[in-house]
Design a protein around this motif. Structure first.
Motif, PDB file in Angstrom:
ATOM      1  N   MET A   1      -0.314   5.048   3.774  1.00 10.40           N
ATOM      2  CA  MET A   1      -0.643   5.026   3.265  1.00 10.40           C
ATOM      3  C   MET A   1      -1.869   4.321   3.469  1.00 10.40           C
ATOM      4  N   GLU A   2      -3.293   4.332   2.625  1.00 11.53           N
ATOM      5  CA  GLU A   2      -4.569   3.957   3.219  1.00 11.53           C
ATOM      6  C   GLU A   2      -4.655   2.597   2.289  1.00 11.53           C
ATOM      7  N   THR A   3      -5.719   1.727   3.031  1.00 14.13           N
ATOM      8  CA  THR A   3      -6.311  -0.090   2.453  1.00 14.13           C
ATOM      9  C   THR A   3      -7.071   0.060   2.833  1.00 14.13           C
ATOM     10  N   SER A   4      -7.772  -0.604   1.606  1.00 15.08           N
ATOM     11  CA  SER A   4      -8.616  -0.382   0.688  1.00 15.08           C
ATOM     12  C   SER A   4      -8.699  -1.935   0.813  1.00 15.08           C
ATOM     13  N   ILE A   5      -9.961  -2.105   0.577  1.00 14.28           N
ATOM     14  CA  ILE A   5     -10.369  -3.981   0.106  1.00 14.28           C
ATOM     15  C   ILE A   5     -11.432  -3.910  -0.962  1.00 14.28           C
ATOM     16  N   PHE A   6     -10.819  -5.085  -1.771  1.00 14.07           N
ATOM     17  CA  PHE A   6     -12.164  -4.554  -2.695  1.00 14.07           C
ATOM     18  C   PHE A   6     -12.720  -6.306  -2.878  1.00 14.07           C
ATOM     19  N   PRO A   7     -14.079  -6.095  -2.916  1.00 13.62           N
ATOM     20  CA  PRO A   7     -14.465  -7.547  -3.054  1.00 13.62           C
ATOM     21  C   PRO A   7     -14.357  -8.145  -4.636  1.00 13.62           C
ATOM     22  N   VAL A   8     -13.837  -9.614  -4.912  1.00 13.65           N
ATOM     23  CA  VAL A   8     -13.484  -9.602  -6.029  1.00 13.65           C
ATOM     24  C   VAL A   8     -14.075 -11.224  -5.810  1.00 13.65           C
ATOM     25  N   ASP A   9     -16.019 -11.712  -6.792  1.00 17.26           N
ATOM     26  CA  ASP A   9     -16.307 -12.103  -6.957  1.00 17.26           C
ATOM     27  C   ASP A   9     -15.334 -13.242  -8.164  1.00 17.26           C
ATOM     28  N   GLY A  81       9.626  -6.102   1.365  1.00 19.27           N
ATOM     29  CA  GLY A  81       7.845  -5.274   1.394  1.00 19.27           C
ATOM     30  C   GLY A  81       7.428  -6.635   2.645  1.00 19.27           C
ATOM     31  N   ILE A  82       6.853  -8.149   2.145  1.00 17.52           N
ATOM     32  CA  ILE A  82       6.296  -8.533   3.227  1.00 17.52           C
ATOM     33  C   ILE A  82       6.701  -8.698   4.778  1.00 17.52           C
ATOM     34  N   TYR A  83       7.881  -8.715   4.925  1.00 16.10           N
ATOM     35  CA  TYR A  83       8.663  -8.642   6.196  1.00 16.10           C
ATOM     36  C   TYR A  83       8.671  -7.936   6.783  1.00 16.10           C
ATOM     37  N   ARG A  84       8.196  -5.925   6.227  1.00 18.85           N
ATOM     38  CA  ARG A  84       8.582  -4.886   6.573  1.00 18.85           C
ATOM     39  C   ARG A  84       7.128  -4.614   7.050  1.00 18.85           C
ATOM     40  N   ALA A  85       5.786  -5.636   6.158  1.00 17.43           N
ATOM     41  CA  ALA A  85       4.601  -5.191   6.420  1.00 17.43           C
ATOM     42  C   ALA A  85       3.814  -6.062   7.929  1.00 17.43           C
ATOM     43  N   LYS A  86       4.609  -7.253   7.865  1.00 15.85           N
ATOM     44  CA  LYS A  86       4.027  -8.310   8.707  1.00 15.85           C
ATOM     45  C   LYS A  86       4.807  -7.997  10.275  1.00 15.85           C
ATOM     46  N   ALA A 209     -11.303 -11.040   4.806  1.00  8.61           N
ATOM     47  CA  ALA A 209     -10.104  -9.729   3.980  1.00  8.61           C
ATOM     48  C   ALA A 209     -10.233  -8.578   5.889  1.00  8.61           C
ATOM     49  N   GLU A 210     -11.583  -8.987   6.537  1.00  7.19           N
ATOM     50  CA  GLU A 210     -11.616  -8.198   7.630  1.00  7.19           C
ATOM     51  C   GLU A 210     -11.036  -8.406   8.739  1.00  7.19           C
ATOM     52  N   HIS A 211     -10.336  -9.309   8.800  1.00 13.30           N
ATOM     53  CA  HIS A 211      -8.390  -9.922   9.941  1.00 13.30           C
ATOM     54  C   HIS A 211      -7.777  -9.096   9.112  1.00 13.30           C
ATOM     55  N   VAL A 212      -7.556  -9.336   8.052  1.00 18.89           N
ATOM     56  CA  VAL A 212      -6.169  -8.861   7.387  1.00 18.89           C
ATOM     57  C   VAL A 212      -6.290  -7.226   7.235  1.00 18.89           C
ATOM     58  N   ALA A 213      -7.857  -6.828   7.481  1.00 12.24           N
ATOM     59  CA  ALA A 213      -7.513  -5.227   7.351  1.00 12.24           C
ATOM     60  C   ALA A 213      -7.075  -4.497   8.655  1.00 12.24           C
ATOM     61  N   PHE A 214      -7.674  -5.851   9.447  1.00  8.14           N
ATOM     62  CA  PHE A 214      -7.129  -5.526  10.991  1.00  8.14           C
ATOM     63  C   PHE A 214      -6.091  -5.311  11.139  1.00  8.14           C
ATOM     64  N   ASP A 215      -5.017  -6.149  11.417  1.00  3.45           N
ATOM     65  CA  ASP A 215      -3.257  -6.187  11.235  1.00  3.45           C
ATOM     66  C   ASP A 215      -2.845  -5.333  10.646  1.00  3.45           C
ATOM     67  N   LEU A 216      -3.275  -5.321   9.636  1.00  5.69           N
ATOM     68  CA  LEU A 216      -2.502  -4.790   8.258  1.00  5.69           C
ATOM     69  C   LEU A 216      -2.697  -2.934   8.153  1.00  5.69           C
ATOM     70  N   ASP A 217      -3.889  -2.810   8.749  1.00  8.13           N
ATOM     71  CA  ASP A 217      -4.210  -1.179   8.262  1.00  8.13           C
ATOM     72  C   ASP A 217      -3.210   0.096   7.899  1.00  8.13           C
ATOM     73  N   GLY A 218      -3.391   0.538   6.839  1.00  7.50           N
ATOM     74  CA  GLY A 218      -1.929   1.014   6.863  1.00  7.50           C
ATOM     75  C   GLY A 218      -0.900   0.961   6.984  1.00  7.50           C
ATOM     76  N   ARG A 219      -0.639  -0.324   6.147  1.00  3.27           N
ATOM     77  CA  ARG A 219       0.542  -1.175   5.834  1.00  3.27           C
ATOM     78  C   ARG A 219       0.662  -1.266   4.215  1.00  3.27           C
ATOM     79  N   ILE A 220      -0.444  -1.786   3.484  1.00  2.00           N
ATOM     80  CA  ILE A 220      -0.515  -2.106   2.419  1.00  2.00           C
ATOM     81  C   ILE A 220      -1.057  -1.285   1.901  1.00  2.00           C
ATOM     82  N   GLU A 221      -1.857  -1.069   0.900  1.00  2.00           N
ATOM     83  CA  GLU A 221      -2.173  -0.823  -0.318  1.00  2.00           C
ATOM     84  C   GLU A 221      -4.286  -1.732  -0.101  1.00  2.00           C
ATOM     85  N   THR A 222      -3.398  -2.889  -0.725  1.00  2.00           N
ATOM     86  CA  THR A 222      -4.939  -4.258  -1.287  1.00  2.00           C
ATOM     87  C   THR A 222      -5.340  -5.447  -0.643  1.00  2.00           C
ATOM     88  N   ILE A 223      -5.995  -5.167  -0.612  1.00  2.00           N
ATOM     89  CA  ILE A 223      -6.833  -6.378   0.073  1.00  2.00           C
ATOM     90  C   ILE A 223      -7.659  -7.323  -1.050  1.00  2.00           C
TER      91      ILE A 223
END
Ligand code: TXA
Ligand code: MG
Length: 456
Positions: A1-9, A81-86, A209-223
């Motif tokens: 699974m690919e994890t992407s970070i989407f900046p939203v202001d 899905g939350i418990y799985r990813a974490k 957001a980068e903290h999330v990516a560091f921990d959950l890379d490959g486990r979720i799709e969208t940050i």
């Protein structure tokens, strides 16, 4: 699974404005959002909302406290899905996030009001007899929502919440976060969102957001990346269904602030600090209660403990060389001093210590902050501490500054930053928890992260 970070202001997603609630006598205003279909930011948001509605893979999003890992609270598969990813055991209940009181009331359903009153010792209110939110919580909600406060509510028998959310309890935690991006996401998805902090189980809570990516890379799709979090520690969890009411977890709203509300003057502390239960003994890593921990062992110096000497630093490093130091109030660093490179000065009396954040002032108050500037990121300064006949210590110094709000905002990020720099141990200058509940919340998290606790 690919994890992407989407900046939203939040400033770019469309028109957001506060509106009077539809209930004449209501205690909180409401938020209206008209998304701009041409805005890239709004498109990211809409896509994330669609995923929340349809997919079983959770979506990470910012709140004012920490980043959350969200899923539709009414669908078991999505919540699993939350418990799985974490990779977190499913015995810890989740907080359910709402974007308005109306949506929370819809979940509680007005027909359950009588039943709820019975559960709350018959507290009633003249003008809100049909309101399923227990009267006990009214002053709190008025003052602190949207904001870093979670209230425990009875889960109605006919509840739409997936059983995985409550982990078998008859109650659930609810909050309205004070982050416009979070609110816009929840509103657009139009479902209650269950969300724990978006870190891997046992790691420090993510405040970027980068903290999330560091921990959950490959486990979720969208940050969704809305920048760094404002508060930095999780919400205060309160239980007003018992007498006296209890604080179950210290956090962004302090005990003093709670006590200023009618019915909460006698609120009691219902949580334990690791230090109280474990004394100041070194603790083995990987034990069940270890939490918020980076890879490197953490040594926490309680407020008033002497600053470590070079000899002690070597002890903590166990033959290795790279030492992270997180400073708060009193420590200063002099890299040219090869015996006592860390000095403890007296606390600065004029420092703005445990400043209490006032409630956001409803949604209108939150909107007023939309154009305020972001916190700058903190820098790490490297010092080489030379030694005769021994390895030079490379000391990486990260100063959070003296004020408690700044320490709270930066502490998890600091642990992660130093871990990224591959330090072999992290020394943390603790703060005085008696000074206020934000300080207590910070120390509560740090004691859980620490393997060694140096008494003051
Ligand atoms: O600031 C926050 O609260 C963040 C953001 C994402 O909103 N969320 C968060 O969730 O910290 P989590 O899952 O990491 O922590 C949930 C806390 C736990 O301490 C849990 O025990 C407590 O809330 N909790 C949830 N439901 C409860 C219930 N029914 N009774 C007692 N405690 C409950
Ligand atoms: Mg957590």
């Amino acid at each position: 699974m690919e994890t992407s970070i989407f900046p939203v202001d939040a400033r770019n997603i469309g028109r957001i404005y506060a509106v009077r609630s539809t209930r004449k006598d209501d205690i909180l205003d409401d938020l209206a959002i008209e998304l701009d279909g041409n805005s890239e930011d709004a498109k990211h948001l809409i896509r994330a909302a669609e995923q929340l509605k349809c997919s079983d893979i959770p979506v990470a999003f910012p709140t004012e406290t920490v980043y959350g890992l969200g899923a539709d609270a009414t669908r078991s598969e999505a919540v699993r899905g939350i418990y799985r990813a974490k990779q977190r055991p499913a015995d810890n209940p989740l907080i359910v996030h709402f974007a308005s009181l109306k949506k929370l009331r819809d979940l509680l359903v007005p027909s359950q009001a009588t039943e709820i009153k019975a559960l709350t010792n018959g507290h009633t209110s003249e003008s809100h007899d049909d309101d399923p939110i227990p009267p006990m919580y009214r002053p709190l909600v008025t003052k602190f929502w949207p904001g870093p406060l979670t209230i425990i509510l009875p889960n109605p028998p006919s509840s739409r919440l997936a059983p995985e959310v409550t982990a078998g309890l008859t109650t659930f935690g609810a909050r309205i976060p004070a982050n416009l991006l979070a609110l816009a996401l929840i509103k657009t998805a139009n479902i209650p969102i269950a969300a724990p902090s978006a870190n891997a189980s046992t790691k420090p809570s993510p405040t970027a957001a980068e903290h999330v990516a560091f921990d959950l890379d490959g486990r979720i799709e969208t940050i969704l990346d809305g920048g760094p979090c404002d508060v930095g520690v999780e919400s205060t969890v309160v239980d007003g269904l018992c007498d006296p009411p209890l604080i179950l977890r210290p956090g962004g709203v302090s005990a003093e602030q709670l006590r200023s509300c009618a019915g909460w003057e006698n609120v009691q502390i219902g949580y334990k600090n690791a230090a109280e239960t474990e004394g100041s003994q070194p603790r083995a890593p990987g034990m069940k209660y270890r939490h918020y921990s980076p890879r490197a062992p953490v040594v926490l110096f309680e407020a008033g403990a002497s600053a470590p000497t070079v000899e002690q630093m070597r002890g903590y490093l166990g033959g290795k060389a790279k030492l992270g130091v997180i400073r708060t109030r009193c420590w200063t660093i002099d890299g040219s001093n090869d015996k006592n490179p860390i000095m403890a000065s007296r606390p600065n009396e004029t420092a703005d210590l445990d400043t209490q954040r006032e409630g956001a002032g409803g949604f209108a108050g939150l909107l007023a902050t939309l154009h305020s500037s972001r916190q700058p990121s903190r820098t790490i300064t490297a010092h080489k501490i030379p030694a005769k006949g021994s390895t030079t210590i490379e000391l990486l110094d990260l100063a959070l500054g003296p004020d408690t709000a700044g320490v709270a905002r930066g502490v998890f990020a600091a642990l992660r930053e130093l871990d990224k720099r591959d330090v072999d141990a992290i020394l943390v200058e603790g703060i005085d928890e008696t000074e206020g509940t934000t300080a207590a919340a910070v120390m509560n998290r740090l004691r859980k992260a620490a393997e060694v606790n140096v008494a003051g």
